[in-house]
Design a protein around this motif. Sequence first.
Motif, PDB file in Angstrom:
ATOM      1  N   ARG A 280       0.813  -1.214   0.000  1.00 35.88           N
ATOM      2  CA  ARG A 280       0.000   0.000   0.000  1.00 35.88           C
ATOM      3  C   ARG A 280       0.846   1.263   0.000  1.00 35.88           C
ATOM      4  N   GLU A 281       2.123   1.103   0.341  1.00 34.79           N
ATOM      5  CA  GLU A 281       3.048   2.232   0.269  1.00 34.79           C
ATOM      6  C   GLU A 281       3.782   2.259  -1.063  1.00 34.79           C
ATOM      7  N   GLY A 282       3.410   1.324  -1.976  1.00 36.05           N
ATOM      8  CA  GLY A 282       3.984   1.325  -3.307  1.00 36.05           C
ATOM      9  C   GLY A 282       5.238   0.500  -3.472  1.00 36.05           C
ATOM     10  N   ALA A 283       5.528  -0.385  -2.528  1.00 34.68           N
ATOM     11  CA  ALA A 283       6.759  -1.180  -2.610  1.00 34.68           C
ATOM     12  C   ALA A 283       6.448  -2.658  -2.366  1.00 34.68           C
ATOM     13  N   GLU A 284       7.444  -3.506  -2.627  1.00 32.78           N
ATOM     14  CA  GLU A 284       7.326  -4.939  -2.381  1.00 32.78           C
ATOM     15  C   GLU A 284       8.245  -5.329  -1.225  1.00 32.78           C
ATOM     16  N   LEU A 285       7.735  -6.196  -0.367  1.00 36.64           N
ATOM     17  CA  LEU A 285       8.519  -6.648   0.779  1.00 36.64           C
ATOM     18  C   LEU A 285       9.067  -8.043   0.504  1.00 36.64           C
ATOM     19  N   HIS A 286      10.374  -8.209   0.709  1.00 31.48           N
ATOM     20  CA  HIS A 286      11.021  -9.509   0.541  1.00 31.48           C
ATOM     21  C   HIS A 286      11.841  -9.804   1.803  1.00 31.48           C
ATOM     22  N   ILE A 287      11.506 -10.891   2.466  1.00 31.44           N
ATOM     23  CA  ILE A 287      12.191 -11.259   3.702  1.00 31.44           C
ATOM     24  C   ILE A 287      12.891 -12.603   3.501  1.00 31.44           C
ATOM     25  N   ALA A 288      14.154 -12.660   3.849  1.00 30.90           N
ATOM     26  CA  ALA A 288      14.933 -13.883   3.687  1.00 30.90           C
ATOM     27  C   ALA A 288      14.464 -14.944   4.686  1.00 30.90           C
ATOM     28  N   PRO A 289      14.528 -16.224   4.314  1.00 29.69           N
ATOM     29  CA  PRO A 289      14.076 -17.310   5.199  1.00 29.69           C
ATOM     30  C   PRO A 289      14.706 -17.280   6.584  1.00 29.69           C
ATOM     31  N   ARG A 290      15.984 -16.907   6.669  1.00 30.99           N
ATOM     32  CA  ARG A 290      16.645 -16.955   7.971  1.00 30.99           C
ATOM     33  C   ARG A 290      16.073 -15.925   8.945  1.00 30.99           C
ATOM     34  N   VAL A 291      15.454 -14.872   8.410  1.00 27.25           N
ATOM     35  CA  VAL A 291      14.858 -13.856   9.284  1.00 27.25           C
ATOM     36  C   VAL A 291      13.737 -14.470  10.123  1.00 27.25           C
ATOM     37  N   PHE A 292      12.922 -15.294   9.487  1.00 29.19           N
ATOM     38  CA  PHE A 292      11.825 -15.933  10.214  1.00 29.19           C
ATOM     39  C   PHE A 292      12.357 -16.881  11.278  1.00 29.19           C
ATOM     40  N   GLU A 293      13.467 -17.532  10.981  1.00 25.18           N
ATOM     41  CA  GLU A 293      14.092 -18.416  11.966  1.00 25.18           C
ATOM     42  C   GLU A 293      14.624 -17.616  13.146  1.00 25.18           C
ATOM     43  N   GLU A 294      15.185 -16.449  12.870  1.00 23.07           N
ATOM     44  CA  GLU A 294      15.695 -15.590  13.945  1.00 23.07           C
ATOM     45  C   GLU A 294      14.546 -15.085  14.818  1.00 23.07           C
ATOM     46  N   ILE A 295      13.457 -14.698  14.180  1.00 26.55           N
ATOM     47  CA  ILE A 295      12.286 -14.222  14.934  1.00 26.55           C
ATOM     48  C   ILE A 295      11.725 -15.354  15.793  1.00 26.55           C
ATOM     49  N   ALA A 296      11.620 -16.552  15.221  1.00 25.66           N
ATOM     50  CA  ALA A 296      11.080 -17.697  15.950  1.00 25.66           C
ATOM     51  C   ALA A 296      11.949 -18.046  17.150  1.00 25.66           C
ATOM     52  N   SER A 297      13.271 -17.990  16.983  1.00 21.55           N
ATOM     53  CA  SER A 297      14.183 -18.298  18.087  1.00 21.55           C
ATOM     54  C   SER A 297      14.032 -17.286  19.212  1.00 21.55           C
ATOM     55  N   LEU A 298      13.890 -16.021  18.840  1.00 23.98           N
ATOM     56  CA  LEU A 298      13.715 -14.975  19.846  1.00 23.98           C
ATOM     57  C   LEU A 298      12.374 -15.138  20.557  1.00 23.98           C
ATOM     58  N   ALA A 299      11.324 -15.445  19.790  1.00 24.92           N
ATOM     59  CA  ALA A 299       9.994 -15.632  20.379  1.00 24.92           C
ATOM     60  C   ALA A 299       9.982 -16.825  21.322  1.00 24.92           C
ATOM     61  N   ALA A 300      10.720 -17.881  20.973  1.00 18.68           N
ATOM     62  CA  ALA A 300      10.767 -19.072  21.818  1.00 18.68           C
ATOM     63  C   ALA A 300      11.358 -18.749  23.192  1.00 18.68           C
ATOM     64  N   GLU A 301      12.289 -17.797  23.227  1.00 22.28           N
ATOM     65  CA  GLU A 301      12.902 -17.409  24.498  1.00 22.28           C
ATOM     66  C   GLU A 301      11.903 -16.701  25.406  1.00 22.28           C
ATOM     67  N   TYR A 302      10.910 -16.039  24.806  1.00 24.53           N
ATOM     68  CA  TYR A 302       9.914 -15.317  25.600  1.00 24.53           C
ATOM     69  C   TYR A 302       8.913 -16.262  26.264  1.00 24.53           C
TER      70      TYR A 302
END
Length: 347
Positions: A280-302
């Motif tokens: 909606r801001e006129g751009a495309e978002l691309h996130i590398a697979p390892r980013v989701f793994e990093e987020i999941a690892s951090l969330a698991a610690e919580y």
Amino acid sequence: MDQPDKVPASPAKVKLTPSAVVRYLDQHVIGQDEAKRVLAVVVYQHYKKISHTNEAPDSAAAITLGKSNVLLIGPTGTGKTLLCETLSRAINVPFVTADATSLAQTKYVNEEIEAILQRLLNKADGNIAKAERGIVFIDEIDKLKATDPQTRSTSGESVQHSLLKIMEGSLVKLSNGQSLDTANILFICGGAFVGLENVVANSKAFGFISLTDGNNQLILDRLNSRIKPTDLIAYGLIPEFTGRLPVVASLKPLSTAMLVKIMTEPRNCLYNQFREVIKREGAELHIAPRVFEEIASLAAEYKVGARSLRGIFEEMIAPVLFVLPDRSDIRRVEISSLFEEAKLSTA
């Protein structure tokens, strides 16, 4: 890990069979296969019973079928509320949630219960018949127990008693003068039940059952791991209340792999949501697979399951969303690590 845009299937098109309900749930909820199957079977039988009663209400030979309310047991953030909310959309019935802790903290429990039913009626747009076929999810039901059965909490026990009648079925008069029959409302209770595993481990196990072939141990293991009404009573729920929750389903803790799938696979997953925000801001978002793994690892610690995923995601995307409204030339946003700045490009 980019995914094509998906259009959710219309809940109205879901044929009400257990397998169809599970397939719909699979599109929105990751894992928890056992709980999905249990809920699908209960819902199928519950609404089929209602339809049969409506078709032949005066059949003298009809056998009266009881109502199977459900108890969902699992750690916080494992998807209990999401399962129930998605289930209500699959079968197109009104749905409301309530908090058992709040009920225990008020002096006017019956008024709070009436308020829950009033919200259900509001969700049904004032249609009483539709509201009387709805689903009520009561979370943190385990908070109604006391640490010692001999000194059980008066407030918690009184709330359990107050819930008994509506869970079984009764005519409740609302503050606006209307009455709601709860006989066909499906009640689903949920809770983390921290420490219940110790109660189950210490409860009397089935030592011997006369069975044949080599499946004996598998059957015994399944029976011994099953949460029994006596376990719930020992935990602190009153016998009458456990009797209103004949079906018990357990939800498993979420692994980091499951957390990654939660962010990327469901139709309304976080990745798709933020791709839409960036689009909606006129751009495309691309996130590398390892980013989701990093987020999941951090969330698991919580240790709060999937509840922390959105917060981490929001924090990661916030710098990008601060810049984009002033940069109409940005066409692509790339995030290669949770711990690195996003790359913004005009090509």
